[in-house]
Design a protein around this motif. Sequence first.
Motif, mmCIF file in Angstrom:
data_model
loop_
_atom_site.group_PDB
_atom_site.id
_atom_site.type_symbol
_atom_site.label_atom_id
_atom_site.label_comp_id
_atom_site.label_asym_id
_atom_site.label_seq_id
_atom_site.Cartn_x
_atom_site.Cartn_y
_atom_site.Cartn_z
ATOM 1 N N LEU A 155 12.258 -13.202 -14.065
ATOM 2 C CA LEU A 155 11.708 -11.909 -13.642
ATOM 3 C C LEU A 155 11.118 -11.988 -12.232
ATOM 4 O O LEU A 155 11.295 -11.075 -11.420
ATOM 5 N N GLY A 156 10.419 -13.082 -11.944
ATOM 6 C CA GLY A 156 9.834 -13.227 -10.616
ATOM 7 C C GLY A 156 10.884 -13.313 -9.522
ATOM 8 O O GLY A 156 10.757 -12.671 -8.470
ATOM 9 N N TRP A 157 11.935 -14.079 -9.771
ATOM 10 C CA TRP A 157 13.003 -14.184 -8.775
ATOM 11 C C TRP A 157 13.811 -12.896 -8.679
ATOM 12 O O TRP A 157 14.347 -12.565 -7.616
ATOM 13 N N THR A 158 13.891 -12.155 -9.775
ATOM 14 C CA THR A 158 14.541 -10.844 -9.709
ATOM 15 C C THR A 158 13.758 -9.913 -8.792
ATOM 16 O O THR A 158 14.341 -9.183 -7.972
ATOM 17 N N ALA A 159 12.437 -9.938 -8.915
ATOM 18 C CA ALA A 159 11.598 -9.122 -8.030
ATOM 19 C C ALA A 159 11.791 -9.539 -6.576
ATOM 20 O O ALA A 159 11.892 -8.691 -5.678
ATOM 21 N N TYR A 160 11.854 -10.841 -6.339
ATOM 22 C CA TYR A 160 12.059 -11.330 -4.973
ATOM 23 C C TYR A 160 13.417 -10.881 -4.432
ATOM 24 O O TYR A 160 13.516 -10.365 -3.308
ATOM 25 N N ALA A 161 14.473 -11.074 -5.222
ATOM 26 C CA ALA A 161 15.816 -10.695 -4.777
ATOM 27 C C ALA A 161 15.912 -9.193 -4.535
ATOM 28 O O ALA A 161 16.600 -8.741 -3.607
ATOM 29 N N PHE A 162 15.222 -8.418 -5.354
ATOM 30 C CA PHE A 162 15.223 -6.959 -5.181
ATOM 31 C C PHE A 162 14.577 -6.572 -3.854
ATOM 32 O O PHE A 162 15.119 -5.766 -3.088
ATOM 33 N N CYS A 163 13.413 -7.154 -3.548
ATOM 34 C CA CYS A 163 12.738 -6.846 -2.285
ATOM 35 C C CYS A 163 13.538 -7.355 -1.088
ATOM 36 O O CYS A 163 13.577 -6.703 -0.040
ATOM 37 N N VAL A 164 14.173 -8.504 -1.241
ATOM 38 C CA VAL A 164 15.019 -9.029 -0.169
ATOM 39 C C VAL A 164 16.158 -8.062 0.135
ATOM 40 O O VAL A 164 16.458 -7.770 1.300
ATOM 41 N N SER A 165 16.798 -7.551 -0.909
ATOM 42 C CA SER A 165 17.931 -6.645 -0.694
ATOM 43 C C SER A 165 17.488 -5.366 0.004
ATOM 44 O O SER A 165 18.218 -4.815 0.834
ATOM 45 N N ARG A 166 16.298 -4.905 -0.285
ATOM 46 C CA ARG A 166 15.796 -3.691 0.363
ATOM 47 C C ARG A 166 15.503 -3.944 1.839
ATOM 48 O O ARG A 166 15.797 -3.105 2.697
ATOM 49 N N LEU A 167 14.925 -5.096 2.143
ATOM 50 C CA LEU A 167 14.690 -5.435 3.544
ATOM 51 C C LEU A 167 16.005 -5.628 4.292
ATOM 52 O O LEU A 167 16.129 -5.258 5.461
ATOM 53 N N GLN A 168 16.981 -6.216 3.621
ATOM 54 C CA GLN A 168 18.289 -6.402 4.253
ATOM 55 C C GLN A 168 18.941 -5.054 4.558
ATOM 56 O O GLN A 168 19.534 -4.871 5.624
ATOM 57 N N ARG A 169 18.830 -4.110 3.634
ATOM 58 C CA ARG A 169 19.412 -2.789 3.872
ATOM 59 C C ARG A 169 18.686 -2.064 4.998
ATOM 60 O O ARG A 169 19.280 -1.245 5.697
ATOM 61 N N ALA A 170 17.410 -2.380 5.173
ATOM 62 C CA ALA A 170 16.644 -1.759 6.254
ATOM 63 C C ALA A 170 16.857 -2.467 7.579
ATOM 64 O O ALA A 170 16.286 -2.072 8.592
ATOM 65 N N TRP B 223 0.821 -1.207 0.000
ATOM 66 C CA TRP B 223 0.000 0.000 0.000
ATOM 67 C C TRP B 223 0.862 1.267 0.000
ATOM 68 O O TRP B 223 0.543 2.247 -0.671
ATOM 69 N N HIS B 224 1.958 1.238 0.743
ATOM 70 C CA HIS B 224 2.785 2.435 0.886
ATOM 71 C C HIS B 224 3.929 2.510 -0.122
ATOM 72 O O HIS B 224 4.532 3.578 -0.279
ATOM 73 N N ASP B 225 4.233 1.423 -0.789
ATOM 74 C CA ASP B 225 5.428 1.362 -1.638
ATOM 75 C C ASP B 225 5.093 1.747 -3.076
ATOM 76 O O ASP B 225 5.218 0.944 -3.997
ATOM 77 N N ARG B 226 4.694 2.971 -3.293
ATOM 78 C CA ARG B 226 4.250 3.386 -4.624
ATOM 79 C C ARG B 226 5.415 3.554 -5.599
ATOM 80 O O ARG B 226 5.254 3.378 -6.801
ATOM 81 N N ARG B 227 6.593 3.893 -5.078
ATOM 82 C CA ARG B 227 7.723 4.147 -5.974
ATOM 83 C C ARG B 227 8.190 2.888 -6.687
ATOM 84 O O ARG B 227 8.650 2.941 -7.824
ATOM 85 N N GLN B 228 8.101 1.755 -6.011
ATOM 86 C CA GLN B 228 8.614 0.519 -6.590
ATOM 87 C C GLN B 228 7.513 -0.401 -7.105
ATOM 88 O O GLN B 228 7.809 -1.380 -7.789
ATOM 89 N N ALA B 229 6.264 -0.104 -6.790
ATOM 90 C CA ALA B 229 5.172 -1.007 -7.157
ATOM 91 C C ALA B 229 5.078 -1.198 -8.668
ATOM 92 O O ALA B 229 4.835 -2.308 -9.151
ATOM 93 N N ALA B 230 5.269 -0.114 -9.424
ATOM 94 C CA ALA B 230 5.165 -0.220 -10.882
ATOM 95 C C ALA B 230 6.261 -1.131 -11.439
ATOM 96 O O ALA B 230 6.006 -1.950 -12.336
ATOM 97 N N TYR B 231 7.469 -1.000 -10.901
ATOM 98 C CA TYR B 231 8.574 -1.845 -11.355
ATOM 99 C C TYR B 231 8.308 -3.316 -11.033
ATOM 100 O O TYR B 231 8.492 -4.199 -11.883
#
Length: 243
Positions: free
Chosen positions: A218-233, A176-184
């Motif tokens: 593409l699906g695993w790329t999306a997963y790895a991308f979200c994982v990296s963001r959570l790891q950085r947080a 709901w809050h992640d509008r910047r990355q939702a389109a990607y």
Amino acid sequence: MNSNPAGAPRLRAFVRVLLSGGVWSVIAVQIAMLFLLRAHPEEAAPSSAQLRVGALAALFFALLYVIAGASHALARGRDTVSLPEVLIAGRAVYGRFLWLGFKAMLVFLVLFNLLLSVVLAASGVEMQTLVEASVGLYPWLGALIAFVFVYWMPVIFVHGNFALADTVRTALLALWHDRRQAAYLAFLTLTPTVLAALLRDPPPLPAVVALNVAGGVLGWTAYAFCVSRLQRAGATQPLAAVS
């Protein structure tokens, strides 16, 4: 000044997936299931049919195992993951992953049946008519679920939290809050479905295989991308808090 371009994490996630043999093992099992599902012998003996069903069941649970292992392995570090790493990681989470999937499926079926009952009562049409009319929507429903999974699965494996309600709530809030990355992320998860809709019916097997491979990457790329963001947080902030 920001020395980390916005596209760099996306590129790193894509390269990480491409170079991860463990991720390709998941795609390989999916392709094996695809070939087995599309094999329709004209006159198969009952024993052959039973063998095919058994092979499909074995591949299905093997697929769940490598999905759990790859998800866990990718969430534990920032490097590529190999097949042995996936197999080892799967042992630690497979049981909890299966139980979570079982609960999620039950909840989905209950909600789906409730929605179906409401639609039938409101429209007055028969069940068979409604099912036939909505067949074309099933791929899009699957794509929508995959889009939600892109937010949900990283929460599960980065946090190590297999509680259904808690992780779903966290994932939906992030969505709901992640509008910047939702389109990607929507582009990554929905593109295979859009391309599949452009194919003639029935689609040729090479095209189906290519779409499954592309969709997996593409699906695993999306997963790895979200994982990296959570790891950085530090796995403590919602995805929307991380650029």
